[in-house]
Design a protein around this motif. Structure first.
Motif: not given
Length: 539
Positions: A67-88
């Motif tokens: 939870p991010v205090a400066t965003l009023n406690g929001r949790q932010v989804q961080w999408d990251r590639g899972k597999g060959l090539g990663g986030s690309s």
């Protein structure tokens, strides 16, 4: 016990480059390890399929921040590639390097060899640019960099409106001068995503000295005194050890590389002890210096000819799909927003904003999947390129299969609030400037009633999101919180390097995929130079 000359952990944008370049030498045995699966999937290869991947557990780690205090406690989804090539393999395919001053700043922070003139040859070496060879671009490299297959007239009007608002036109956003507005380029080849894996590994995977393994979770770097000697891995329910005769390279990204160091006893000793991990090497900077881009989007109802929403909804979306299958053209062959502007938050500032326009608008359904709005819509976003806020990450536990805790601290520096709110006002100004003002019917989100600084900041906090560019958690430098030196070697240890976005001391003022590929190119050269120097001794 398996043994290789070089072990690269992570088949993402940097790791694929390192593995490809090192395996050019047939005398070197290279192992590339990836925790995720193969990513040969229709929606991954289709540029517009990126919207579907936000909800994919198979191809997306879908991390969440604390939870991010400066965003009023929001949790932010961080999408990251899972597999060959990663986030690309799941990103918007935007090829943007940032500005020359970004890299000159890296060099000024105690990193010789990382200035703009030093890194430009590596950017050029990786490229096969559709615009041809020039002072700033290369041809003949593995990575295809191309222009959009189609550009809506609305995008050209946005560039004209920017020029009328004082932001000059540019024919190449990857070359100075700045501020500038123009058409982006993408890592797309023949209408299909050209990920780092597709560019650097797939064409050479038959090399007998290159081994690529998927579904392998590296859980620890093994140390012999001050020397890295191997990795412990978890695969198909079994643990095993793989040794490296020369070097181990962590290319798992800004979220996983520092986690792996900590799990190996490398980091802040007090934090490691809290999780029952024996400290092996004190590096208090591991996990600090976390930076990311934050963006917020506006949406407008527009004149029918100003949007492609009608092509992506109802029965027409099936026609668009058929068009793509037959020609690899049309809307499904497009990457993220085709036009962007580098701008200043105030007249005396450095360029610190990125404004991007898309001739379409989307909304997310209850399942999280994104679909085009039913009305003619435009969307545009504002990204703060040079945030002053700094966060950190830490272990959640000593279990390597548990995701770490991420504390991005967005807007913890008041200057970021002022600059991004100024960016929202500038975007509105451009949309009210000819010729864009003839296309806009009504501002839908947030609406003109959202007008004060306080209201706009609330909108930023409530609806904004990550730019998907976390960097900096194993920063390069020579101060007490640096994790790697200018050769990307982990400070105080031998035969261990980090080569990925985590080494960036300061986030680039642009997208991060192209810089990660450059870091892979330069890092591979550094390894080869070390090998030549040490050939008579060790390797």
């Amino acid at each position: 016990m398996d043994s290789y000359d070089y072990i690269i952990v992570g088949a993402g944008s940097s790791g694929c480059v390192v593995a490809s370049r090192l395996s050019e030498d047939p005398e070197i045995r290279v192992l590339l390890l990836e925790a995720g699966p193969s990513m040969d999937d229709f929606w991954i290869n289709t540029p517009a399929g990126m919207a579907r991947l936000f909800a994919s557990d198979r191809f997306n780690w879908r991390f969440k921040t604390a939870p991010v205090a400066t965003l009023n406690g929001r949790q932010v989804q961080w999408d990251r590639g899972k597999g060959l090539g990663g986030s690309s393999s799941i990103n918007g395919m935007i090829y943007m390097r940032g500005q020359p001053g970004d890299y000159d700043r890296w060099a000024s922070l105690g990193n010789p060899g990382w200035g703009w003139n030093d890194v430009l040859p590596y950017f050029k070496r990786s490229e096969n640019n559709a615009r041809g060879s020039s002072a700033h671009h290369g041809v003949g490299g593995p990575l295809w960099v191309t222009d959009p297959v189609e550009v809506h007239p609305c995008a050209h009007d946005f560039i004209t409106a920017c020029a009328n608002a004082g932001i000059p036109r540019s024919s190449d956003l990857n070359a100075p001068p700045y501020p500038a507005a123009g058409i982006r380029q993408y890592t797309i080849r023949d209408g299909q995503r050209h990920s780092a894996y597709k560019a650097f590994i797939e064409p050479v995977r038959q090399r007998s000295n290159l081994t690529v393994q998927t579904g392998v979770q590296v859980t620890k770097v093994l140390l012999d005194g001050d020397e890295a000697c191997g990795v412990e891995v978890h695969q198909a329910g079994q643990r095993r050890t793989i040794t490296a005769r020369c070097e181990i390279v962590l290319s798992a990204g800004a979220l996983a590389s520092p986690q792996l160091l900590m799990l190996s006893g490398i980091g802040d000793a007090a934090q490691l002890r809290r999780h029952g991990i024996e400290p092996r090497h004190s590096l208090p900077g591991v996990g600090l210096n976390l930076q990311d881009h934050w963006y917020a989007s506006f949406v407008w109802r527009c004149t029918p000819g100003s949007s492609v929403n009608h092509r992506l909804s109802g029965l027409r979306k099936y026609l668009e799909g058929a068009r793509y299958l037959l020609t690899h053209g049309g809307c499904l062959a497009l990457g993220a927003a085709p036009v962007t502007a580098y701008a200043r938050s105030r007249p005396d500032a450095e360029v610190d904003l990125q404004l991007s326009l898309n001739p379409m608008s989307f909304s997310a359904g209850a399942s999280g999947e994104v679909a085009a709005d039913e009305y003619p819509g435009l969307s545009a976003s504002v990204v703060l390129l040079s945030p002053a806020s700094r966060g950190h990450m830490e272990l959640a536990s000593s279990n390597p299969l548990d995701a770490p805790l991420f504390h991005p601290a967005y807007f913890s520096d008041e200057r970021d609030v002022r600059r991004q709110v100024a960016g929202l006002r500038l975007l509105r100004q451009i949309m009210q400037t000819a010729p864009m003002n003839t296309r806009v019917v009504e501002e839908i989100k947030p609406g003109l009633s959202c007008s004060s600084d306080e209201q706009l900041f609330d909108y930023l906090k409530q609806t904004g999101g990550t730019g998907w560019h976390p960097v900096g958690t194993c920063k390069m430098g020579n101060d007490e919180h640096s994790v790697v030196d200018a050769q990307l070697q982990v400070r105080g240890l031998r035969r261990l390097r980090v080569i990925d976005a985590s080494i960036m001391p300061v986030i680039p003022t642009g997208n991060t995929n192209a810089p990660c590929i450059m870091i892979g190119e330069k890092g591979a050269d550094m390894i080869r130079e070390s090998r030549l120097a040490a050939r008579s001794v060790a390797c």
